[in-house]
Design a protein around this motif. Sequence first.
Motif, PDB file in Angstrom:
ATOM      1  N   ASN A 136       0.845  -1.189   0.000  1.00  0.00           N
ATOM      2  CA  ASN A 136       0.000   0.000   0.000  1.00  0.00           C
ATOM      3  C   ASN A 136       0.882   1.241   0.000  1.00  0.00           C
ATOM      4  O   ASN A 136       1.866   1.325   0.740  1.00  0.00           O
ATOM      5  N   MET A 137       0.539   2.202  -0.858  1.00  0.00           N
ATOM      6  CA  MET A 137       1.317   3.431  -0.956  1.00  0.00           C
ATOM      7  C   MET A 137       0.374   4.627  -0.965  1.00  0.00           C
ATOM      8  O   MET A 137      -0.824   4.490  -1.184  1.00  0.00           O
ATOM      9  N   GLU A 138       0.943   5.780  -0.714  1.00  0.00           N
ATOM     10  CA  GLU A 138       0.182   7.026  -0.729  1.00  0.00           C
ATOM     11  C   GLU A 138       0.895   8.004  -1.651  1.00  0.00           C
ATOM     12  O   GLU A 138       2.117   8.156  -1.589  1.00  0.00           O
ATOM     13  N   LYS A 139       0.154   8.663  -2.536  1.00  0.00           N
ATOM     14  CA  LYS A 139       0.774   9.611  -3.448  1.00  0.00           C
ATOM     15  C   LYS A 139      -0.145  10.797  -3.678  1.00  0.00           C
ATOM     16  O   LYS A 139      -1.352  10.749  -3.402  1.00  0.00           O
ATOM     17  N   GLU A 140       0.436  11.875  -4.203  1.00  0.00           N
ATOM     18  CA  GLU A 140      -0.317  13.079  -4.538  1.00  0.00           C
ATOM     19  C   GLU A 140      -0.950  12.907  -5.921  1.00  0.00           C
ATOM     20  O   GLU A 140      -0.282  12.503  -6.878  1.00  0.00           O
ATOM     21  N   VAL A 141      -2.257  13.224  -6.022  1.00  0.00           N
ATOM     22  CA  VAL A 141      -2.947  13.203  -7.315  1.00  0.00           C
ATOM     23  C   VAL A 141      -3.687  14.531  -7.483  1.00  0.00           C
ATOM     24  O   VAL A 141      -4.036  15.198  -6.506  1.00  0.00           O
ATOM     25  N   VAL A 142      -3.897  14.910  -8.728  1.00  0.00           N
ATOM     26  CA  VAL A 142      -4.600  16.158  -9.011  1.00  0.00           C
ATOM     27  C   VAL A 142      -6.036  16.070  -8.502  1.00  0.00           C
ATOM     28  O   VAL A 142      -6.729  15.075  -8.727  1.00  0.00           O
ATOM     29  N   CYS A 143      -6.466  17.095  -7.798  1.00  0.00           N
ATOM     30  CA  CYS A 143      -7.814  17.131  -7.228  1.00  0.00           C
ATOM     31  C   CYS A 143      -8.856  17.042  -8.344  1.00  0.00           C
ATOM     32  O   CYS A 143      -8.835  17.836  -9.302  1.00  0.00           O
ATOM     33  N   ALA A 144      -9.767  16.091  -8.216  1.00  0.00           N
ATOM     34  CA  ALA A 144     -10.777  15.883  -9.256  1.00  0.00           C
ATOM     35  C   ALA A 144     -11.895  16.916  -9.179  1.00  0.00           C
ATOM     36  O   ALA A 144     -12.586  17.167 -10.176  1.00  0.00           O
ATOM     37  N   LYS A 210      -4.456  22.111  -4.754  1.00  0.00           N
ATOM     38  CA  LYS A 210      -4.526  21.580  -6.122  1.00  0.00           C
ATOM     39  C   LYS A 210      -4.358  20.063  -6.206  1.00  0.00           C
ATOM     40  O   LYS A 210      -4.722  19.452  -7.202  1.00  0.00           O
ATOM     41  N   THR A 211      -3.784  19.451  -5.186  1.00  0.00           N
ATOM     42  CA  THR A 211      -3.640  17.990  -5.162  1.00  0.00           C
ATOM     43  C   THR A 211      -4.124  17.451  -3.832  1.00  0.00           C
ATOM     44  O   THR A 211      -4.206  18.185  -2.839  1.00  0.00           O
ATOM     45  N   ILE A 212      -4.464  16.174  -3.843  1.00  0.00           N
ATOM     46  CA  ILE A 212      -4.851  15.486  -2.614  1.00  0.00           C
ATOM     47  C   ILE A 212      -4.069  14.185  -2.514  1.00  0.00           C
ATOM     48  O   ILE A 212      -3.529  13.692  -3.507  1.00  0.00           O
ATOM     49  N   LYS A 213      -4.014  13.632  -1.328  1.00  0.00           N
ATOM     50  CA  LYS A 213      -3.321  12.359  -1.137  1.00  0.00           C
ATOM     51  C   LYS A 213      -4.295  11.215  -1.411  1.00  0.00           C
ATOM     52  O   LYS A 213      -5.437  11.237  -0.980  1.00  0.00           O
ATOM     53  N   GLU A 214      -3.794  10.227  -2.133  1.00  0.00           N
ATOM     54  CA  GLU A 214      -4.621   9.085  -2.499  1.00  0.00           C
ATOM     55  C   GLU A 214      -3.853   7.801  -2.206  1.00  0.00           C
ATOM     56  O   GLU A 214      -2.668   7.689  -2.528  1.00  0.00           O
ATOM     57  N   VAL A 233      11.618   0.211 -11.484  1.00  0.00           N
ATOM     58  CA  VAL A 233      10.973   1.491 -11.777  1.00  0.00           C
ATOM     59  C   VAL A 233       9.500   1.277 -12.110  1.00  0.00           C
ATOM     60  O   VAL A 233       9.156   0.486 -12.997  1.00  0.00           O
ATOM     61  N   LEU A 234       8.640   1.996 -11.395  1.00  0.00           N
ATOM     62  CA  LEU A 234       7.218   2.064 -11.720  1.00  0.00           C
ATOM     63  C   LEU A 234       6.990   3.408 -12.387  1.00  0.00           C
ATOM     64  O   LEU A 234       6.872   4.452 -11.734  1.00  0.00           O
ATOM     65  N   ALA A 235       6.958   3.414 -13.725  1.00  0.00           N
ATOM     66  CA  ALA A 235       6.867   4.653 -14.478  1.00  0.00           C
ATOM     67  C   ALA A 235       5.524   5.337 -14.236  1.00  0.00           C
ATOM     68  O   ALA A 235       4.464   4.707 -14.297  1.00  0.00           O
ATOM     69  N   GLY A 236       5.584   6.627 -13.931  1.00  0.00           N
ATOM     70  CA  GLY A 236       4.369   7.417 -13.769  1.00  0.00           C
ATOM     71  C   GLY A 236       3.584   7.141 -12.512  1.00  0.00           C
ATOM     72  O   GLY A 236       2.447   7.593 -12.385  1.00  0.00           O
ATOM     73  N   ALA A 237       4.174   6.418 -11.561  1.00  0.00           N
ATOM     74  CA  ALA A 237       3.449   6.078 -10.334  1.00  0.00           C
ATOM     75  C   ALA A 237       3.722   7.062  -9.209  1.00  0.00           C
ATOM     76  O   ALA A 237       3.240   6.883  -8.096  1.00  0.00           O
ATOM     77  N   GLY A 238       4.503   8.118  -9.482  1.00  0.00           N
ATOM     78  CA  GLY A 238       4.847   9.075  -8.443  1.00  0.00           C
ATOM     79  C   GLY A 238       3.793  10.150  -8.254  1.00  0.00           C
ATOM     80  O   GLY A 238       2.690  10.083  -8.800  1.00  0.00           O
ATOM     81  N   ASP A 239       4.152  11.179  -7.494  1.00  0.00           N
ATOM     82  CA  ASP A 239       3.221  12.276  -7.199  1.00  0.00           C
ATOM     83  C   ASP A 239       2.893  13.063  -8.467  1.00  0.00           C
ATOM     84  O   ASP A 239       3.734  13.208  -9.363  1.00  0.00           O
ATOM     85  N   GLN A 240       1.665  13.570  -8.522  1.00  0.00           N
ATOM     86  CA  GLN A 240       1.219  14.371  -9.661  1.00  0.00           C
ATOM     87  C   GLN A 240       1.166  15.846  -9.279  1.00  0.00           C
ATOM     88  O   GLN A 240       0.970  16.203  -8.121  1.00  0.00           O
ATOM     89  N   GLN A 241       1.359  16.689 -10.294  1.00  0.00           N
ATOM     90  CA  GLN A 241       1.146  18.127 -10.156  1.00  0.00           C
ATOM     91  C   GLN A 241       0.339  18.579 -11.371  1.00  0.00           C
ATOM     92  O   GLN A 241       0.472  17.999 -12.454  1.00  0.00           O
TER      93      GLN A 241
END
Length: 410
Positions: A136-144, A210-214, A233-241
């Motif tokens: 289980n991980m937590e990352k920043e995603v753009v607020c929907a 602008k982002t929330i934790k998911e 490497v998990l491409a594109g699995a990091g925090d979003q802005q």
Amino acid sequence: MPVETHLYELLDVTFDASEEDIKKAYRKKAKEHHPDKNINDPEAGQKFQEMAAAYEILSDGNKRAVYDTHGMEGLSGPGSGGHGMEAEEIFAQFFGRQMFGFDFGPDARRGKGEDSIIPHEVTLEDLYNGKSIKMNMEKEVVCAVCKGSGARGNAKPKPCSTCDGQGWTRIKTRLPSGAYGMARARCTDCHGHGEKLKEKERCKKCKGEKTIKEKTRQEIFVEKGMADRQRIVLAGAGDQQPGIPAGDVIFLLKVLPHESFERSGDDLLTHVTITLSEALLGFSRIILTHLDGRGVKLTTPPGKVIKPQDSIVLRGEGMPVYRRPDEKGDLYVIFDVEMPDDQWLKTVDVKAVEAVLPPKRLDVEPHPEVVDEADFEESDIVDFGEGNDDDWEDDDDDDDDDDEPDCRPQ
């Protein structure tokens, strides 16, 4: 002789180096200090950028001439190659807006978000057999809700009063040459965005961030034959802005020490303890349990005496080769011979044992004229040499006028 030599020192070249010499030195240094090859060095990125900046200046004849004559201050002066900019601005112009430890805002992202490096412990068994790991991980995603604007409804942000909407402020900093100058630093009030929203205008979901934790569930695959410090490497699995592609999540493997096996490349090494009778008469038995749970049986040839620290190699019993798991390295086995204890000696006919063992050695030859009978006691070899540092002292500071040496031969 230039007034400053710091940029030359960064590339390890002399001040009279040719343009070709500078190019060759930069290529060599860039390979040596590239962040991808120094993932455990937090300063690798800064070193790499500093050398790149040095190369950009020294490879340009006009800028090099200004640097040689006036140093970094000359590059920031009016009419110079820098056109009146501070030195850090020149570097930022060449290599994005992050240089010498300063972050100048969102445009330093170089096309994607920041990568996250996560150390992950694995066992030698994991690398031998392969393993799938879910976590289980937590990352920043753009607020929907606000789609990354941070605003409620049609509210619009206002320019930040702290930085006048620029996203950065000026601070005094020390240049690599040792001189002081002005540099840009990200505004701490608007976090480099250059604009702010009033409290009542902020999105209720993300509070204007602008982002929330998911929370997400990720799965990584440790492939057979992977090595210590190898990256998954998990491409594109990091925090979003907002407006920027997400960075990568990089798992850095850290192999835990193993109690039985030692690895070198695709080969393995282990120690196996055998008894004195096995060393003299041979044996046929399971000598070890391998990393996949298999027992490995060995039958020694008749008439073969195994001496302490003798070694053998079992071809194809080493580590799987990465990306070619059907191929394996070799397993090297070192034999440790276990001697019988005192209790065993009390249970046997000593005369009979002595009769079948090789004869005892005779006195040393030539026979010494004087022989002393020595007393002994049991010891631990780790004590060997202990206390030697106390045998003599250097007393040079005690009496400078004494012509006699303080330490005389014994």
